[in-house]
Each structure stands twice: as C-alpha cells, then as structure tokens.
Design an enzyme around this catalytic site. Sequence first.
Site, PDB file in Angstrom:
ATOM      1  N   GLU A 244      27.376   5.224  -0.523  1.00  0.00           N
ATOM      2  CA  GLU A 244      28.834   5.354  -0.634  1.00  0.00           C
ATOM      3  C   GLU A 244      29.453   4.095  -1.243  1.00  0.00           C
ATOM      4  O   GLU A 244      30.346   4.171  -2.095  1.00  0.00           O
ATOM      5  CB  GLU A 244      29.459   5.618   0.744  1.00  0.00           C
ATOM      6  N   ARG A 248      31.244   4.114  -4.903  1.00  0.00           N
ATOM      7  CA  ARG A 248      32.699   3.931  -4.869  1.00  0.00           C
ATOM      8  C   ARG A 248      33.105   2.517  -5.258  1.00  0.00           C
ATOM      9  O   ARG A 248      33.980   2.315  -6.101  1.00  0.00           O
ATOM     10  CB  ARG A 248      33.256   4.240  -3.474  1.00  0.00           C
ATOM     11  N   ASP A 376      22.412  17.221  -4.265  1.00  0.00           N
ATOM     12  CA  ASP A 376      23.150  17.338  -5.529  1.00  0.00           C
ATOM     13  C   ASP A 376      22.912  16.251  -6.565  1.00  0.00           C
ATOM     14  O   ASP A 376      22.420  16.504  -7.665  1.00  0.00           O
ATOM     15  CB  ASP A 376      24.661  17.469  -5.255  1.00  0.00           C
ATOM     16  N   GLU A 513      34.686  18.263  -7.602  1.00  0.00           N
ATOM     17  CA  GLU A 513      33.537  18.721  -8.412  1.00  0.00           C
ATOM     18  C   GLU A 513      33.894  19.785  -9.448  1.00  0.00           C
ATOM     19  O   GLU A 513      33.393  19.743 -10.566  1.00  0.00           O
ATOM     20  CB  GLU A 513      32.398  19.224  -7.511  1.00  0.00           C
TER      21      GLU A 513
END
Length: 611
Positions: A244, A248, A376, A513
């Site tokens: 993360e 980010r 993903d 997405e």
Amino acid sequence: MLGQFRKEYVALNLPNTIVDANSNRGWSKRSLWRWWNQLSRFQRSVVYILILAACFAALYFLPATHPSWNPSNGKLNIALDRNHVTPPLSLLSPKKAQPPDNSLDKEQPAKEAHINNNTQKKQPMLDKEDLVLSGETANNNNVGQVHSPPRDGVKFSGSTNERQAAVVAAFRHAWKGYKKYAWGHDHLKPITGTFHDWFNLGLTIVDALDTIYIMGLKEEFAEAREWVANSLHFDGNRDVNLFEVTIRVLGSLLSSYHLSGDRMFLDKAVDLGTRLLPCFDSDSGVPYSDVNLATRKAHSPKWSPDSSTSEVTTIQLEFRDLSRCTGDPKFEDSAAKVSLHVHGLEKSEGLVPIFINANTGHFRSYSTITLGARGDSYYEYLLKQWIQTGQTIDYLRDDFVEAISGVMKHLTRRTAQNKYLFIGELLAGGRDFKPKMDHLTCYLPGTLALGVHNGLPQEHMQLAEELMTTCYQMYAQQPTFLAPEITYFNIQERTTGDMSVKTNDAHNLLRPEFVESLWYMYQITGNKTYQDWGWQIFQAFEKYAKVVNGYTSIGNVRNPVNTRPRDMMESFFLSETLKYLYLLFSDDPHILSLDKYVLNSEAHPLPIYDT
Ligand SMILES: *[C@@H]1O[C@H](CO)[C@@H](O)[C@H](O)[C@H]1NC(C)=O
Ligand SMILES: *[C@@H]1O[C@H](CO)[C@@H](O)[C@H](O)[C@H]1NC(C)=O
C-alpha cells in the site's frame, strides 16, 4: 522500434572519430615543439590563457554532461544538470533484472512470431508531431543514464471542456473538505467531519499530488508540496503495509518528481524506499507484508504467515524507478528478484494462487485463483514492467500472455440470459468455479488494451471489449448507477437476470478500476462511447456519493433512497478515480501518452525506459 534509437545513440557517442581525426593530422611531438618555439611571448601567453580557460570550463561542465539522443526531434541533446551528481561508470551500465535462463537475446526475431505485427500502426491518433506539440519534454532516459525529469516540469493546460471542469470542481470539493477536517491525516470522514488514520502518512495529500499537478491546480499543488516538504516524516513508530505504501506514497512521490522536476520529492522517495527495504530480508527474498518505518523491522501479517501474491508482485515499477532516478541499483534488484522468483514457480497455465509464503517462497496450495482481490495486479505488473523496461524482459510478456490464455480457458463464462462474458474464480486450487467477479477485476480490460497497443495478440482486445460491456452493466443495472464491490453472475439456463448482489457486497467504495479501463479503451480505440459511460458514472457519484464535506463511500448501491453512507473518502478517489475521469474527458486523448508513461497500480505515471 526502440532498438533503432539505441543503435543511433551508440553511433553518436563513439569518441573514435575524434581520435582518428587527430591522428590523421600526423602531428608528431617534435613538430609541435618546433611550432611552440617559433611563437612570440605574447602568443604564448594567449595560448596559456586559452588552455587555462578550457580547463575551468571542463571542470564546470564535465561531471554532469549527459549526451542523449532525443527520439522525438532527432537531435543530440546535451543535458547540463549541475545539481545532478553523475554516478561512477559502473553504475551507469544497463541495469535490468537478470533474464531467466530461457530468455533469448534482446532483438528476439523468432519469439516475436506470436505477437501481432500491428506495432507500426498501433497509434492511430498519435504521430511524432503530437509528441512535440503536446509541449512535453521527451524522455531522455537512454541506456544506463540516471533519469532526470525536465527541470521546469511537464506542462498541462488545465481543463478545456465542461466535463473536465466538472471533474476539477469535484476534486476541489473533496479537497476542501479534507483540508478543513482531516488535513495531514490519511483519510477524510466527510459525514462526521473527522478523519481516519491508517499509516499516519497524510495519504490523501500524498496520493493526490500528481492529480493536482495534472489538473493544473497551482495553489493546491503549492500547499500540498509544502506539507510534504515540511510535515511528511517516515520515522513514526508504526507498522505499514509494504504494498500500500509503495503504490500510494512511493509511487506518488516519484510521479510528482517526474512531472514537476522538483528534487524534494525524490529525496523523500529515497528516504521512504530505504526504510521499506528490510521487507526483502526474508529467506526466499519474497517480501514480508509489513514493516515498521522507524525500527525498520519487517514481518508477516498478524493473521497469517503468508503474503498476498499481488502485493509482493506490485512494487516493482516503483522500486525500479527509484533505482533509475538515483543510480543506486539496490531497490530495483530487490524487487526484480521477487518477480523472477515468482516466474520460476509452478503455475497452472500462468494463473497464480493468491497467497505466498515469504519464508519458503512457495504458493499456499489450494488457495483461490482470481483476478480480483490479492491476485489482480500480479497480472497488471507483468505487462507494465515489460513496458516500463522498453519491452526488453521477455519472460514478463510471456507470463502475461500465458496467463491471459489461462484466463480465457478457465475463468471466463457467459451469463445464461444475455451472454455477458465475465471472469469468475477458481477455488480449492482450481477444482470449483465460482461465478463471482470483484469490481477490482474491471481493471483488466484497460490492461489488455494497453497490451494490444504494445503489440500483444488482437484477441485480447475482443476480450477487453466484452468485459467493458459486462463492467458497464455492473453499474447500469443498479438503480444508483453505481457498481457494487462484488457481483455474482447467473449461468444457469432457464433463469432470468444476468447478475445479482449479496447484501454484504452491495457497497461502493468510490473505486477507480472501471473508469481506469474506460480511459485506456478510449485512448486506444477513440470510441467516444467510453467517454459517455464515464460521464454517466461521474454523475452517479455526484448524485449518490457527494455530501456537504466531500464524497463518501456508500453501503448499498441497490437502494437510491437509502444508500447507507459509510463516512469514508479513501485516498484513491482523488488519486485514481478523479484522475482517470479527468484524463478520459480530455480533448487531447494523449494528454498523458501511453508511449511515454506507464501508470502504476495507483494511477501514478512513471516514465518508460529503453531498457
Ligand atoms: C510478423 O512479421 C514478421 C516479419 O515481417 C514475420 O516473420 C512474422 O511471421 C509476422 N508475425 C505475424 C504474427 O504475422
Ligand atoms: C463503441 O463501443 C460501443 C460499446 O462497446 C459499441 O457498441 C460501439 O459499436 C462502438 N463504436 C464503434 C464506432 O466502434
């Protein structure tokens, strides 16, 4: 294509020509001495002064002179960057992940066979002139250079039409609420007017930096930059999640550096990247999921000995870029090793289980196979790393192509009623099929289109187009016109309805997405339907997610009169959702050229290198 530029670069920089020219003149040491003795005293002084001046000039310029071949204007550029310390030659040699044993050499004429021959005509709307007209400085990242962005930053015009202006207004609305109630904290809780902290890193400010820059919001950029420069510290005694924080924070700092040219962002990125490195000190090299930025101790998550497969394989773009910007290979090496390790693991037709053990380096058997949560972006970063490195690391492309074949064969089904194509999941190591698709999976059509744009098989585009329709239906079939987190598909014959939503899955977190895919599809096909779909979704956010102090995720997309607001605005709404919508509505479809930038999993653009 890129190979051509590389060759010309080499030819231009060979110093041999100069050496040869000198030797042709046939000056011996003796004749030089005779000439010197014939000079007058004044003439000799002039020669002394000239030599001295030449020495000073050399000292001043030499350490930072990067001759480079600029493919967009065909000129040899000499970049003079005195702030930039050139690393020793050993660091300047091409750095790239060691190719696997089975990789052939770079040009790969034989292996290109299964790739479409459409690379030449791949950009119907982009030619060399567009590159120059867009006003952006072309990448000068040739082999082995430390990359430096344009000093004055990349220029963006600001919104040029009503839809873009509406997105900018939405951004400012979100920013205003965040500034008032949550400044310096990770997330705004827009209903209660409070904040939420996760890593204590001012996530919303950092994540939004490059969106602000691209939207041309000068005032907001100045205040965000100021906060990053003075208040963003990485020495808080708190565990953070490697993945993360990488996508980010590290990703946004690097993007902001590339777009604005401001070195402060790179300095922050180096500090953060160095503190994240201990994650890689596991027995297998597969990183632990969590690290304490102050003590620099890394460990597995509390709930499991395993890391998520997508998490350990979705940090490579950022760590590689950090190495390319600093000349220090350790970041890229650590992260690239993980990809190579996962490449070497046994998979079923390119598909990976969603858990991997950092100590043994093995997948957890019988874990789920999905293109949704925890799976993903493994697939996404195979393709994007291949693009980032100038299509030079073949195993990444091959693993991606194999995985997409595996997806087509094992994970796709059609609904009984309208024959919508969707991607389901395999449970228990592949034995049971579950007709369930996360909204997260709607990133895939965009990534497939990006692959086709880079020469991958055309059949990927058909899959992408069909998935776009299905993802659009996930929105359109809800009375709020917002998609739920998870959708189930109906594959039983003689039943009605294509999809259903469980109560626990009916929330919408303002996720990006699908609008991400809309932007790729629009940019690559030019089909304006994708813009119109994006506009419909944007209006649904305006109607059901907008509150007085920002935008909130909602608990129920199925009921327009009771959406159950959740009082949370995640940083990705500013970083991704609004950025992709802004890009989607641009009059210049190449506002952020896919041939120059590759966007990380959090929508932060990073430069494409030649190698
Ligand atoms: C692409 O072109 C090359 C050479 O022009 C040829 O050898 C190859 O078979 C072609 N591949 C496809 C998929 O058409
Ligand atoms: C644009 O995309 C939509 C949705 O997939 C499709 O129905 C339409 O035919 C496309 N238009 C063109 C010109 O290809």
